[in-house]
Design an enzyme around this catalytic site. Structure first.
Site, PDB file in Angstrom:
ATOM      1  N   ASP A  49       0.850  -1.206   0.000  1.00 48.80           N
ATOM      2  CA  ASP A  49       0.000   0.000   0.000  1.00 48.80           C
ATOM      3  C   ASP A  49       0.890   1.263   0.000  1.00 48.80           C
ATOM      4  O   ASP A  49       0.684   2.191  -0.793  1.00 48.80           O
ATOM      5  CB  ASP A  49      -0.891   0.050   1.258  1.00 48.80           C
ATOM      6  CG  ASP A  49      -1.816  -1.155   1.428  1.00 48.80           C
ATOM      7  OD1 ASP A  49      -3.036  -0.961   1.472  1.00 48.80           O
ATOM      8  OD2 ASP A  49      -1.305  -2.306   1.534  1.00 48.80           O
ATOM      9  N   GLU A  72      -5.267   7.435   0.621  1.00 46.08           N
ATOM     10  CA  GLU A  72      -5.647   6.743   1.852  1.00 46.08           C
ATOM     11  C   GLU A  72      -4.552   6.746   2.927  1.00 46.08           C
ATOM     12  O   GLU A  72      -4.842   6.948   4.107  1.00 46.08           O
ATOM     13  CB  GLU A  72      -6.042   5.286   1.559  1.00 46.08           C
ATOM     14  CG  GLU A  72      -6.454   4.570   2.835  1.00 46.08           C
ATOM     15  CD  GLU A  72      -6.850   3.111   2.641  1.00 46.08           C
ATOM     16  OE1 GLU A  72      -6.767   2.593   1.527  1.00 46.08           O
ATOM     17  OE2 GLU A  72      -7.255   2.501   3.660  1.00 46.08           O
ATOM     18  N   ASP A 137      -6.413   5.243  -3.983  1.00 43.31           N
ATOM     19  CA  ASP A 137      -6.384   4.107  -3.057  1.00 43.31           C
ATOM     20  C   ASP A 137      -5.311   3.166  -3.596  1.00 43.31           C
ATOM     21  O   ASP A 137      -5.523   2.475  -4.601  1.00 43.31           O
ATOM     22  CB  ASP A 137      -7.753   3.413  -3.020  1.00 43.31           C
ATOM     23  CG  ASP A 137      -7.863   2.436  -1.858  1.00 43.31           C
ATOM     24  OD1 ASP A 137      -6.812   2.014  -1.340  1.00 43.31           O
ATOM     25  OD2 ASP A 137      -9.006   2.098  -1.493  1.00 43.31           O
ATOM     26  N   ILE A 139      -3.896   0.379  -2.568  1.00 42.98           N
ATOM     27  CA  ILE A 139      -4.430  -0.991  -2.622  1.00 42.98           C
ATOM     28  C   ILE A 139      -5.816  -0.925  -2.000  1.00 42.98           C
ATOM     29  O   ILE A 139      -5.958  -0.647  -0.814  1.00 42.98           O
ATOM     30  CB  ILE A 139      -3.564  -2.012  -1.849  1.00 42.98           C
ATOM     31  CG1 ILE A 139      -2.204  -2.210  -2.535  1.00 42.98           C
ATOM     32  CG2 ILE A 139      -4.300  -3.368  -1.766  1.00 42.98           C
ATOM     33  CD1 ILE A 139      -1.340  -3.309  -1.922  1.00 42.98           C
ATOM     34  N   ASP A 140      -6.818  -1.115  -2.836  1.00 42.64           N
ATOM     35  CA  ASP A 140      -8.181  -1.194  -2.317  1.00 42.64           C
ATOM     36  C   ASP A 140      -8.489  -2.678  -2.139  1.00 42.64           C
ATOM     37  O   ASP A 140      -8.215  -3.487  -3.034  1.00 42.64           O
ATOM     38  CB  ASP A 140      -9.151  -0.557  -3.317  1.00 42.64           C
ATOM     39  CG  ASP A 140     -10.586  -0.603  -2.816  1.00 42.64           C
ATOM     40  OD1 ASP A 140     -10.792  -0.436  -1.602  1.00 42.64           O
ATOM     41  OD2 ASP A 140     -11.489  -0.793  -3.646  1.00 42.64           O
ATOM     42  N   THR A 142      -7.351  -4.345   0.821  1.00 41.96           N
ATOM     43  CA  THR A 142      -6.109  -4.883   1.399  1.00 41.96           C
ATOM     44  C   THR A 142      -6.344  -6.271   1.987  1.00 41.96           C
ATOM     45  O   THR A 142      -5.474  -7.141   1.900  1.00 41.96           O
ATOM     46  CB  THR A 142      -5.556  -3.917   2.478  1.00 41.96           C
ATOM     47  OG1 THR A 142      -5.393  -2.636   1.869  1.00 41.96           O
ATOM     48  CG2 THR A 142      -4.195  -4.370   2.997  1.00 41.96           C
ATOM     49  N   HIS A 244     -18.335  -4.640   6.224  1.00 45.29           N
ATOM     50  CA  HIS A 244     -18.337  -3.511   5.283  1.00 45.29           C
ATOM     51  C   HIS A 244     -19.688  -3.312   4.616  1.00 45.29           C
ATOM     52  O   HIS A 244     -19.954  -2.261   4.035  1.00 45.29           O
ATOM     53  CB  HIS A 244     -17.284  -3.722   4.184  1.00 45.29           C
ATOM     54  CG  HIS A 244     -15.878  -3.723   4.682  1.00 45.29           C
ATOM     55  ND1 HIS A 244     -14.791  -3.894   3.845  1.00 45.29           N
ATOM     56  CD2 HIS A 244     -15.364  -3.562   5.919  1.00 45.29           C
ATOM     57  CE1 HIS A 244     -13.666  -3.852   4.558  1.00 45.29           C
ATOM     58  NE2 HIS A 244     -13.988  -3.653   5.822  1.00 45.29           N
ATOM     59  N   LYS A 271     -15.410  -4.947  -8.019  1.00 47.04           N
ATOM     60  CA  LYS A 271     -16.866  -5.120  -8.170  1.00 47.04           C
ATOM     61  C   LYS A 271     -17.422  -4.140  -9.204  1.00 47.04           C
ATOM     62  O   LYS A 271     -18.236  -4.508 -10.045  1.00 47.04           O
ATOM     63  CB  LYS A 271     -17.583  -4.911  -6.821  1.00 47.04           C
ATOM     64  CG  LYS A 271     -17.280  -6.001  -5.799  1.00 47.04           C
ATOM     65  CD  LYS A 271     -18.114  -5.854  -4.533  1.00 47.04           C
ATOM     66  CE  LYS A 271     -17.603  -4.833  -3.544  1.00 47.04           C
ATOM     67  NZ  LYS A 271     -16.283  -5.112  -2.960  1.00 47.04           N
ATOM     68  N   ARG A 285     -23.951  -2.212  -1.624  1.00 53.10           N
ATOM     69  CA  ARG A 285     -23.136  -1.948  -0.436  1.00 53.10           C
ATOM     70  C   ARG A 285     -24.051  -1.283   0.587  1.00 53.10           C
ATOM     71  O   ARG A 285     -24.405  -0.115   0.447  1.00 53.10           O
ATOM     72  CB  ARG A 285     -21.962  -1.034  -0.805  1.00 53.10           C
ATOM     73  CG  ARG A 285     -20.910  -0.908   0.297  1.00 53.10           C
ATOM     74  CD  ARG A 285     -19.766  -0.016  -0.162  1.00 53.10           C
ATOM     75  NE  ARG A 285     -18.630  -0.075   0.718  1.00 53.10           N
ATOM     76  CZ  ARG A 285     -17.647  -0.962   0.635  1.00 53.10           C
ATOM     77  NH1 ARG A 285     -17.656  -1.877  -0.313  1.00 53.10           N
ATOM     78  NH2 ARG A 285     -16.653  -0.935   1.493  1.00 53.10           N
ATOM     79  N   ASP A 298     -12.473   4.961  -2.232  1.00 53.96           N
ATOM     80  CA  ASP A 298     -13.050   3.624  -2.408  1.00 53.96           C
ATOM     81  C   ASP A 298     -14.110   3.588  -3.512  1.00 53.96           C
ATOM     82  O   ASP A 298     -14.616   2.502  -3.837  1.00 53.96           O
ATOM     83  CB  ASP A 298     -13.698   3.137  -1.105  1.00 53.96           C
ATOM     84  CG  ASP A 298     -12.675   2.636  -0.087  1.00 53.96           C
ATOM     85  OD1 ASP A 298     -11.623   2.124  -0.524  1.00 53.96           O
ATOM     86  OD2 ASP A 298     -12.927   2.754   1.130  1.00 53.96           O
TER      87      ASP A 298
HETATM   88  N1  LIG Z   1     -17.115  -0.460   8.354  1.00 54.72           N
HETATM   89  C1  LIG Z   1     -16.896  -0.294   7.057  1.00 54.72           C
HETATM   90  N2  LIG Z   1     -17.932  -0.141   6.209  1.00 54.72           N
HETATM   91  C2  LIG Z   1     -17.718   0.012   4.882  1.00 54.72           C
HETATM   92  N3  LIG Z   1     -16.492   0.035   4.322  1.00 54.72           N
HETATM   93  C3  LIG Z   1     -15.427  -0.109   5.111  1.00 54.72           C
HETATM   94  C4  LIG Z   1     -15.561  -0.277   6.513  1.00 54.72           C
HETATM   95  N4  LIG Z   1     -14.323  -0.399   7.049  1.00 54.72           N
HETATM   96  C5  LIG Z   1     -13.448  -0.284   6.005  1.00 54.72           C
HETATM   97  N5  LIG Z   1     -14.110  -0.106   4.851  1.00 54.72           N
HETATM   98  C6  LIG Z   1     -13.565   0.104   3.511  1.00 54.72           C
HETATM   99  O1  LIG Z   1     -13.841  -1.014   2.679  1.00 54.72           O
HETATM  100  C7  LIG Z   1     -12.828  -1.047   1.707  1.00 54.72           C
HETATM  101  C8  LIG Z   1     -12.806  -2.368   1.009  1.00 54.72           C
HETATM  102  O2  LIG Z   1     -13.993  -2.509   0.322  1.00 54.72           O
HETATM  103  P1  LIG Z   1     -14.637  -3.928   0.058  1.00 54.72           P
HETATM  104  O3  LIG Z   1     -15.279  -4.367   1.315  1.00 54.72           O
HETATM  105  O4  LIG Z   1     -15.618  -3.598  -1.030  1.00 54.72           O
HETATM  106  O5  LIG Z   1     -13.530  -4.806  -0.396  1.00 54.72           O
HETATM  107  C9  LIG Z   1     -11.589  -0.752   2.494  1.00 54.72           C
HETATM  108  O6  LIG Z   1     -10.616  -0.262   1.598  1.00 54.72           O
HETATM  109  P2  LIG Z   1      -9.053  -0.659   1.844  1.00 54.72           P
HETATM  110  O7  LIG Z   1      -8.954  -2.125   1.648  1.00 54.72           O
HETATM  111  O8  LIG Z   1      -8.413   0.147   0.776  1.00 54.72           O
HETATM  112  O9  LIG Z   1      -8.714  -0.197   3.214  1.00 54.72           O
HETATM  113  C10 LIG Z   1     -12.058   0.291   3.515  1.00 54.72           C
HETATM  114  O10 LIG Z   1     -11.794   1.616   3.123  1.00 54.72           O
HETATM  115 MG   LIG Z   2     -10.113   1.032  -0.211  1.00 60.02          MG
HETATM  116 MG   LIG Z   3      -7.208   0.525   4.046  1.00 59.34          MG
HETATM  117 MG   LIG Z   4      -6.550   0.868   0.496  1.00 61.29          MG
END
Ligand SMILES: Nc1ncnc2c1ncn2[C@@H]1O[C@H](COP(=O)(O)O)[C@@H](OP(=O)(O)O)[C@H]1O
Ligand SMILES: [Mg+2]
Ligand SMILES: [Mg+2]
Ligand SMILES: [Mg+2]
Length: 357
Positions: A49, A72, A137, A139-140, A142, A244, A271, A285, A298
């Site tokens: 990242d 980020e 971002d 790495i989205d 992670t 999430h 997605k 979502r 994101d």
């Molecule tokens: N409680 C929460 N509700 C929704 N999104 C969240 C969350 N906590 C973290 N995230 C976000 O969800 C992203 C990942 O999305 P997904 O669930 O679609 O894979 C994370 O990005 P990072 O991985 O860049 O930190 C983070 O920013």
């Molecule tokens: Mg992200």
């Molecule tokens: Mg993150």
């Molecule tokens: Mg990230």
């Protein structure tokens, strides 16, 4: 007189910068030690990242020195951990694109470790409604990256709060736009031959996909959402992480819509790319708490790519995502992305199940 396509330079630099960063994240992906540290919110961050953020901001700073950047990660944890910082520096200084011409366009390598930390911290802009703001971002997903699932390197340009350019690199998605969304796309999908996609969009110019690492940038193919008439055969995707997105509400929504396929759970903005190219149809979502605010990095790239591919993206209230209020989507709640023709129907059922009407 011929005029260049709008934002063509921004698009080219963003694509090259994402490609270069993905070379770095793939190196980390294949390394056993990912240098994972836990952030203050208990979410993970890796040397991948930080390294990807440094490389992309270096390219933005070289090309667009006046622009703001909302990214980020921040370097604070590295300034107090020399070993971690030097691990990242080893990666950053040794990652480059094969083409020296392309490297030149990105401004070449980062001069030294201290400059690398400063570049990472240039992503601390507050964002907002005016001027040019890049949102990154590195790495989205992670968590997906760590478990060998989907992840994405995401970069978008906002102008006065409006998304103009979006680029998403997905190293673990199949190149084939028609590869169906199946559960195995979400896990154990490492970047073997035939994987790695770069999605791009420019406002008003449509959306494209192309292989992430090979070939000419001009080779992008137009993508569009699948025309869908019967929701019974639709496929929908959502987060792998139940924290999430509310997965029991999404199951009720799917049932009420008559969707018979189980949801495909995958991490990251992969997605958005997947539904934009018609591999899936709907992305839900659903908020898990009232207090969490979605982050602009994101969603910005994915929002434009889906809309340019013929989709509609709103929150659960039916409002467009507002990227002009700062680093978060403070005025939105959740995300509903679907082909234009069925979005209203999907939103209606979402609101019924969430008790919003
Ligand atoms: N409680 C929460 N509700 C929704 N999104 C969240 C969350 N906590 C973290 N995230 C976000 O969800 C992203 C990942 O999305 P997904 O669930 O679609 O894979 C994370 O990005 P990072 O991985 O860049 O930190 C983070 O920013
Ligand atoms: Mg992200
Ligand atoms: Mg993150
Ligand atoms: Mg990230």
């Amino acid at each position: 007189m011929s005029t260049a396509a709008p934002y063509s330079r921004e698009l080219q630099i963003a694509q090259l910068a994402v490609q270069r960063a993905a070379i770095l994240t793939k190196r980390v992906f294949h390394d056993s030690a990912k240098g994972t540290v836990s952030k203050s919110d208990a979410s993970p961050v890796t040397i991948g990242d930080f390294g990807a953020q440094a490389l992309i901001i270096s390219a933005l700073k070289h090309n667009f020195p006046q622009d703001q950047i909302v990214a980020e990660e921040e370097a604070a944890a590295l300034r107090s951990d020399g070993a971690l910082s030097s691990q990242i520096w080893d990666l950053v200084k040794s990652t480059s694109l094969e083409s020296s011409e392309a490297e030149g366009l990105l401004g070449g390598s980062v001069p030294d470790e201290s400059a690398m930390l400063d570049l990472i911290d240039l992503g601390n802009s507050a964002g907002g409604r005016s001027g040019r703001v890049w949102t990154l971002d590195p790495i989205d997903g992670t968590k997906g990256f760590l478990r060998g699932g989907q992840y994405a390197v995401c970069l978008a340009l906002l102008e006065d709060g409006d998304v103009k350019v979006g680029v998403i690199g997905c190293p673990n998605l199949p190149v084939d736009d028609s590869a169906p969304l199946t559960a195995d796309i979400g896990s154990n999908a490492t970047d073997a031959t035939g994987r790695g996609v770069l999605f791009s969009a420019v406002k008003g110019e449509g959306a494209t996909s192309r292989p992430l690492t090979v070939g000419d940038l001009a080779d992008g193919k137009k993508i569009s959402m699948k025309p869908i008439t019967d929701l019974a055969s639709a496929s929908f995707c959502e987060s792998v992480e139940a924290g999430h997105s509310n997965q029991s509400e999404s199951a009720q929504i799917a049932q009420k819509l008559g969707i018979t396929n189980p949801s495909v759970r995958m991490d990251s903005q992969a997605k958005y790319g997947s539904i934009a190219r018609g591999a899936g149809d709907i992305y839900l979502r659903l908020p898990t708490s009232k207090s969490y605010q979605e982050k602009i990095w994101d969603h910005a790239g994915g929002d434009l790519i889906v809309r340019e591919a013929g989709g509609e993206v709103t929150d659960t209230k039916g409002n467009r995502l507002d990227f002009g209020v700062g680093r978060t989507l403070a005025s939105n709640s959740g995300v509903i992305a679907a082909p234009k023709a069925v979005h209203a129907k999907v939103l209606d059922v979402v609101q019924e199940v969430l008790g919003l009407k």
